[in-house]
Scaffold this motif. Structure first.
Motif, PDB file in Angstrom:
ATOM      1  N   PHE A  45       0.831  -1.205   0.000  1.00 47.05           N
ATOM      2  CA  PHE A  45       0.000   0.000   0.000  1.00 47.05           C
ATOM      3  C   PHE A  45       0.863   1.251   0.000  1.00 47.05           C
ATOM      4  O   PHE A  45       1.935   1.276   0.590  1.00 47.05           O
ATOM      5  CB  PHE A  45      -0.900  -0.018   1.239  1.00 47.05           C
ATOM      6  N   SER A  46       0.373   2.298  -0.678  1.00 49.13           N
ATOM      7  CA  SER A  46       1.106   3.565  -0.752  1.00 49.13           C
ATOM      8  C   SER A  46       0.114   4.715  -0.779  1.00 49.13           C
ATOM      9  O   SER A  46      -1.097   4.514  -0.895  1.00 49.13           O
ATOM     10  CB  SER A  46       1.953   3.603  -2.027  1.00 49.13           C
ATOM     11  N   SER A  47       0.624   5.936  -0.718  1.00 40.40           N
ATOM     12  CA  SER A  47      -0.266   7.096  -0.784  1.00 40.40           C
ATOM     13  C   SER A  47      -0.971   7.162  -2.142  1.00 40.40           C
ATOM     14  O   SER A  47      -2.112   7.611  -2.225  1.00 40.40           O
ATOM     15  CB  SER A  47       0.498   8.396  -0.498  1.00 40.40           C
ATOM     16  N   GLU A  48      -0.310   6.695  -3.199  1.00 38.99           N
ATOM     17  CA  GLU A  48      -0.954   6.669  -4.511  1.00 38.99           C
ATOM     18  C   GLU A  48      -2.140   5.701  -4.493  1.00 38.99           C
ATOM     19  O   GLU A  48      -3.206   6.006  -5.025  1.00 38.99           O
ATOM     20  CB  GLU A  48       0.040   6.256  -5.605  1.00 38.99           C
ATOM     21  N   THR A  49      -1.943   4.542  -3.888  1.00 37.28           N
ATOM     22  CA  THR A  49      -3.026   3.572  -3.780  1.00 37.28           C
ATOM     23  C   THR A  49      -4.162   4.144  -2.935  1.00 37.28           C
ATOM     24  O   THR A  49      -5.334   3.975  -3.263  1.00 37.28           O
ATOM     25  CB  THR A  49      -2.517   2.254  -3.145  1.00 37.28           C
ATOM     26  N   ALA A  50      -3.821   4.837  -1.856  1.00 38.62           N
ATOM     27  CA  ALA A  50      -4.840   5.426  -0.973  1.00 38.62           C
ATOM     28  C   ALA A  50      -5.771   6.349  -1.747  1.00 38.62           C
ATOM     29  O   ALA A  50      -6.974   6.399  -1.466  1.00 38.62           O
ATOM     30  CB  ALA A  50      -4.175   6.182   0.172  1.00 38.62           C
ATOM     31  N   GLY A  51      -5.231   7.053  -2.724  1.00 42.44           N
ATOM     32  CA  GLY A  51      -6.031   7.975  -3.518  1.00 42.44           C
ATOM     33  C   GLY A  51      -7.135   7.301  -4.316  1.00 42.44           C
ATOM     34  O   GLY A  51      -8.080   7.955  -4.739  1.00 42.44           O
ATOM     35  N   GLU A  52      -7.044   5.992  -4.509  1.00 40.85           N
ATOM     36  CA  GLU A  52      -8.037   5.261  -5.288  1.00 40.85           C
ATOM     37  C   GLU A  52      -9.222   4.788  -4.446  1.00 40.85           C
ATOM     38  O   GLU A  52     -10.154   4.191  -4.974  1.00 40.85           O
ATOM     39  CB  GLU A  52      -7.377   4.037  -5.935  1.00 40.85           C
ATOM     40  N   TYR A  53      -9.181   5.038  -3.140  1.00 45.10           N
ATOM     41  CA  TYR A  53     -10.198   4.500  -2.231  1.00 45.10           C
ATOM     42  C   TYR A  53     -10.949   5.596  -1.491  1.00 45.10           C
ATOM     43  O   TYR A  53     -10.395   6.643  -1.178  1.00 45.10           O
ATOM     44  CB  TYR A  53      -9.552   3.528  -1.236  1.00 45.10           C
ATOM     45  N   ASP A  54     -12.237   5.320  -1.222  1.00 47.62           N
ATOM     46  CA  ASP A  54     -13.084   6.239  -0.454  1.00 47.62           C
ATOM     47  C   ASP A  54     -12.812   6.111   1.036  1.00 47.62           C
ATOM     48  O   ASP A  54     -12.914   7.079   1.786  1.00 47.62           O
ATOM     49  CB  ASP A  54     -14.568   5.929  -0.713  1.00 47.62           C
ATOM     50  N   SER A  55     -12.510   4.880   1.469  1.00 46.95           N
ATOM     51  CA  SER A  55     -12.313   4.571   2.885  1.00 46.95           C
ATOM     52  C   SER A  55     -11.125   3.640   3.035  1.00 46.95           C
ATOM     53  O   SER A  55     -10.836   2.836   2.146  1.00 46.95           O
ATOM     54  CB  SER A  55     -13.549   3.867   3.458  1.00 46.95           C
ATOM     55  N   VAL A  56     -10.476   3.751   4.208  1.00 45.18           N
ATOM     56  CA  VAL A  56      -9.317   2.900   4.471  1.00 45.18           C
ATOM     57  C   VAL A  56      -9.379   2.399   5.910  1.00 45.18           C
ATOM     58  O   VAL A  56      -9.532   3.185   6.847  1.00 45.18           O
ATOM     59  CB  VAL A  56      -7.988   3.665   4.243  1.00 45.18           C
ATOM     60  N   ALA A  57      -9.263   1.094   6.067  1.00 41.33           N
ATOM     61  CA  ALA A  57      -9.137   0.481   7.396  1.00 41.33           C
ATOM     62  C   ALA A  57      -7.679   0.085   7.555  1.00 41.33           C
ATOM     63  O   ALA A  57      -7.100  -0.552   6.671  1.00 41.33           O
ATOM     64  CB  ALA A  57     -10.032  -0.742   7.520  1.00 41.33           C
TER      65      ALA A  57
END
Length: 144
Positions: A45-57
């Motif tokens: 996981f990375s900040s770029e991947t985080a940008g593709e999601y509405d929510s993160v657990a």
């Protein structure tokens, strides 16, 4: 008619499999609530991947003197934190000793980064029992 499906990333680090089992329950809850739930290890996981999601657990067990795992998870969290501000975020993890201090410290760290937690954090001692698995599923539903 367009149907919007929220995307939930479930990101974890686990040494014994306890936090991994919790991650699966979080993903199951999100999927049951109609979200697309994808599971990642901290290394994936990375900040770029985080940008593709509405929510993160985010899931990490207590390590050492009740702190986050520091070789993979902590660096990933610090790198991703700015990208998580403004998203629905929730925390989970297991511990083997102590009283959950690592989770309280992690929640405070999230606040310092401007991350608003969307659900109450879930912690369990050792392997998740039925109650902890249910709490993780509810956490996933809250993020969906």
């Amino acid at each position: 008619m367009v149907i919007f499906m929220s995307k939930v990333a479930v990101v974890y680090w686990s040494a014994t499999g306890n936090t991994q089992a919790m991650a699966q329950s979080v993903a199951d809850g999100a999927a049951a609530a109609g979200a697309q739930a994808d599971i990642f290890t901290a290394a994936e996981f990375s900040s770029e991947t985080a940008g593709e999601y509405d929510s993160v657990a985010l899931g990490c067990p207590a390590m050492g003197a009740e702190e986050l795992e520091d070789s993979e998870f902590q660096p990933m969290f610090e790198q991703c934190a700015p990208a998580l501000a403004g998203k629905k975020v929730a925390l989970f993890g297991s511990y083997g000793w102590g009283d959950g201090e690592w989770m309280r410290n992690w929640e405070e760290s999230c606040t310092d980064y401007g991350i608003n937690l969307a659900a109450q954090s879930v912690i369990c001692c050792g392997a998740p029992d039925d109650s902890a698995a249910e709490e993780c599923e509810m956490l996933g539903r809250a993020l969906a």
